[in-house]
Design a protein around this motif. Structure first.
Motif, PDB file in Angstrom:
ATOM      1  N   ASP A   1       0.856  -1.190   0.000  1.00 40.29           N
ATOM      2  CA  ASP A   1       0.000   0.000   0.000  1.00 40.29           C
ATOM      3  C   ASP A   1       0.892   1.240   0.000  1.00 40.29           C
ATOM      4  O   ASP A   1       1.940   1.268   0.649  1.00 40.29           O
ATOM      5  CB  ASP A   1      -0.894   0.012   1.237  1.00 40.29           C
TER       6      ASP A   1
ATOM      7  N   ILE B   1      -2.618   3.285  -4.962  1.00 45.90           N
ATOM      8  CA  ILE B   1      -2.057   1.950  -4.788  1.00 45.90           C
ATOM      9  C   ILE B   1      -2.532   1.434  -3.436  1.00 45.90           C
ATOM     10  O   ILE B   1      -2.103   1.908  -2.387  1.00 45.90           O
ATOM     11  CB  ILE B   1      -0.512   1.978  -4.857  1.00 45.90           C
TER      12      ILE B   1
ATOM     13  N   HIS C   1      -3.574  -1.670  -0.664  1.00 47.32           N
ATOM     14  CA  HIS C   1      -3.562  -2.987  -0.043  1.00 47.32           C
ATOM     15  C   HIS C   1      -3.940  -2.725   1.410  1.00 47.32           C
ATOM     16  O   HIS C   1      -3.086  -2.537   2.270  1.00 47.32           O
ATOM     17  CB  HIS C   1      -2.182  -3.645  -0.151  1.00 47.32           C
TER      18      HIS C   1
ATOM     19  N   TYR D   1      -9.541  -3.436   0.033  1.00 49.49           N
ATOM     20  CA  TYR D   1      -9.173  -2.792  -1.232  1.00 49.49           C
ATOM     21  C   TYR D   1      -7.755  -3.219  -1.592  1.00 49.49           C
ATOM     22  O   TYR D   1      -6.822  -2.968  -0.823  1.00 49.49           O
ATOM     23  CB  TYR D   1      -9.257  -1.265  -1.121  1.00 49.49           C
ATOM     24  N   VAL D   2      -7.615  -3.886  -2.711  1.00 50.45           N
ATOM     25  CA  VAL D   2      -6.310  -4.372  -3.158  1.00 50.45           C
ATOM     26  C   VAL D   2      -6.217  -4.181  -4.667  1.00 50.45           C
ATOM     27  O   VAL D   2      -7.060  -4.670  -5.408  1.00 50.45           O
ATOM     28  CB  VAL D   2      -6.113  -5.870  -2.847  1.00 50.45           C
ATOM     29  N   ASN D   3      -5.189  -3.462  -5.101  1.00 48.17           N
ATOM     30  CA  ASN D   3      -4.939  -3.372  -6.538  1.00 48.17           C
ATOM     31  C   ASN D   3      -3.455  -3.565  -6.853  1.00 48.17           C
ATOM     32  O   ASN D   3      -2.961  -3.091  -7.853  1.00 48.17           O
ATOM     33  CB  ASN D   3      -5.478  -2.064  -7.130  1.00 48.17           C
TER      34      ASN D   3
ATOM     35  N   GLN E   1      -0.187  -6.459  -7.228  1.00 48.62           N
ATOM     36  CA  GLN E   1       0.037  -7.849  -7.611  1.00 48.62           C
ATOM     37  C   GLN E   1       0.464  -8.637  -6.376  1.00 48.62           C
ATOM     38  O   GLN E   1       1.402  -8.240  -5.679  1.00 48.62           O
ATOM     39  CB  GLN E   1       1.127  -7.932  -8.684  1.00 48.62           C
TER      40      GLN E   1
ATOM     41  N   ASN F   1      -5.126 -12.466  -4.703  1.00 49.03           N
ATOM     42  CA  ASN F   1      -5.662 -11.344  -3.933  1.00 49.03           C
ATOM     43  C   ASN F   1      -7.083 -11.630  -3.488  1.00 49.03           C
ATOM     44  O   ASN F   1      -7.812 -12.376  -4.147  1.00 49.03           O
ATOM     45  CB  ASN F   1      -5.649 -10.065  -4.773  1.00 49.03           C
TER      46      ASN F   1
ATOM     47  N   MET G   1     -12.508  -7.843  -3.699  1.00 47.60           N
ATOM     48  CA  MET G   1     -12.726  -6.572  -2.995  1.00 47.60           C
ATOM     49  C   MET G   1     -14.186  -6.472  -2.587  1.00 47.60           C
ATOM     50  O   MET G   1     -14.997  -5.855  -3.261  1.00 47.60           O
ATOM     51  CB  MET G   1     -12.268  -5.403  -3.854  1.00 47.60           C
TER      52      MET G   1
ATOM     53  N   ASN H   1     -14.397   2.651  -6.287  1.00 47.58           N
ATOM     54  CA  ASN H   1     -13.937   1.938  -7.466  1.00 47.58           C
ATOM     55  C   ASN H   1     -13.392   2.846  -8.551  1.00 47.58           C
ATOM     56  O   ASN H   1     -12.662   2.392  -9.425  1.00 47.58           O
ATOM     57  CB  ASN H   1     -15.066   1.077  -8.053  1.00 47.58           C
TER      58      ASN H   1
ATOM     59  N   ARG I   1     -11.045   4.780  -8.510  1.00 45.90           N
ATOM     60  CA  ARG I   1      -9.591   4.827  -8.465  1.00 45.90           C
ATOM     61  C   ARG I   1      -8.961   3.442  -8.532  1.00 45.90           C
ATOM     62  O   ARG I   1      -7.757   3.317  -8.497  1.00 45.90           O
ATOM     63  CB  ARG I   1      -9.130   5.512  -7.170  1.00 45.90           C
ATOM     64  N   LEU I   2      -9.765   2.385  -8.596  1.00 43.01           N
ATOM     65  CA  LEU I   2      -9.205   1.037  -8.577  1.00 43.01           C
ATOM     66  C   LEU I   2      -9.017   0.493  -9.963  1.00 43.01           C
ATOM     67  O   LEU I   2      -9.760   0.663 -10.840  1.00 43.01           O
ATOM     68  CB  LEU I   2     -10.108   0.106  -7.767  1.00 43.01           C
TER      69      LEU I   2
END
Length: 146
Positions: free
Chosen positions: A73, A105, A107, A120-122, A124, A131, A134, A143, A145-146
């Protein structure tokens, strides 16, 4: 005791029938990627020798809740307190919504109250892990920004 599938357990958390801590919420969201125990076993066997990493969530206190920051994150500190001896809690006067809109970014686990969690995880996942989906127990939508 009651057997529940991961999605059922999350629904029970949403409806306040049960409670489990944020790390378990995160893992239930990961388990939601698998529709059967056979799929989970296949995945686990395929990545069994890939490796693991140690995580220590870092708590960020916001004006209207908390965010558990996880490695990767953008707000995760470079030198986290793995021992818990420092008992550092980061804090801000910003609201969670503002922190989410400013970020890119993620996590993290967003905690607005005991039964209002969101993952919220984007980034790898490392070591061929998967992952979490979400899922959230609230009605907020970050969403864009994801």
């Amino acid at each position: 005791f009651q057997w529940s599938s991961p999605p059922e357990a999350i629904e029970r958390l949403k409806s306040q029938e049960i409670w489990f801590p944020p790390p378990q919420f995160y893992e239930f969201c990961r388990l939601c990627n698998f529709s059967s125990l056979r799929e989970l076993q296949k995945f686990s066997s395929a990545r069994a020798l890939e490796g693991c990493e140690r995580w220590m969530p870092v708590m960020l206190s916001a004006a209207d809740g908390f965010i558990q920051l996880l490695p990767g994150d953008e707000l995760y500190p470079e030198d986290p307190d793995y021992t818990g001896e420092k008992k550092n809690i980061m804090s801000t006067d910003k609201k969670i919504e503002d922190l989410m809109k400013e970020g890119g970014i993620f996590h993290r686990i967003v905690i607005k109250n005991i039964n209002d969690l969101a993952v919220y995880v984007n980034i790898q996942a490392k070591y061929k892990h998967i992952n979490p989906l979400m899922l959230k127990c609230d009605n907020s939508d970050y969403n864009s920004r994801l």
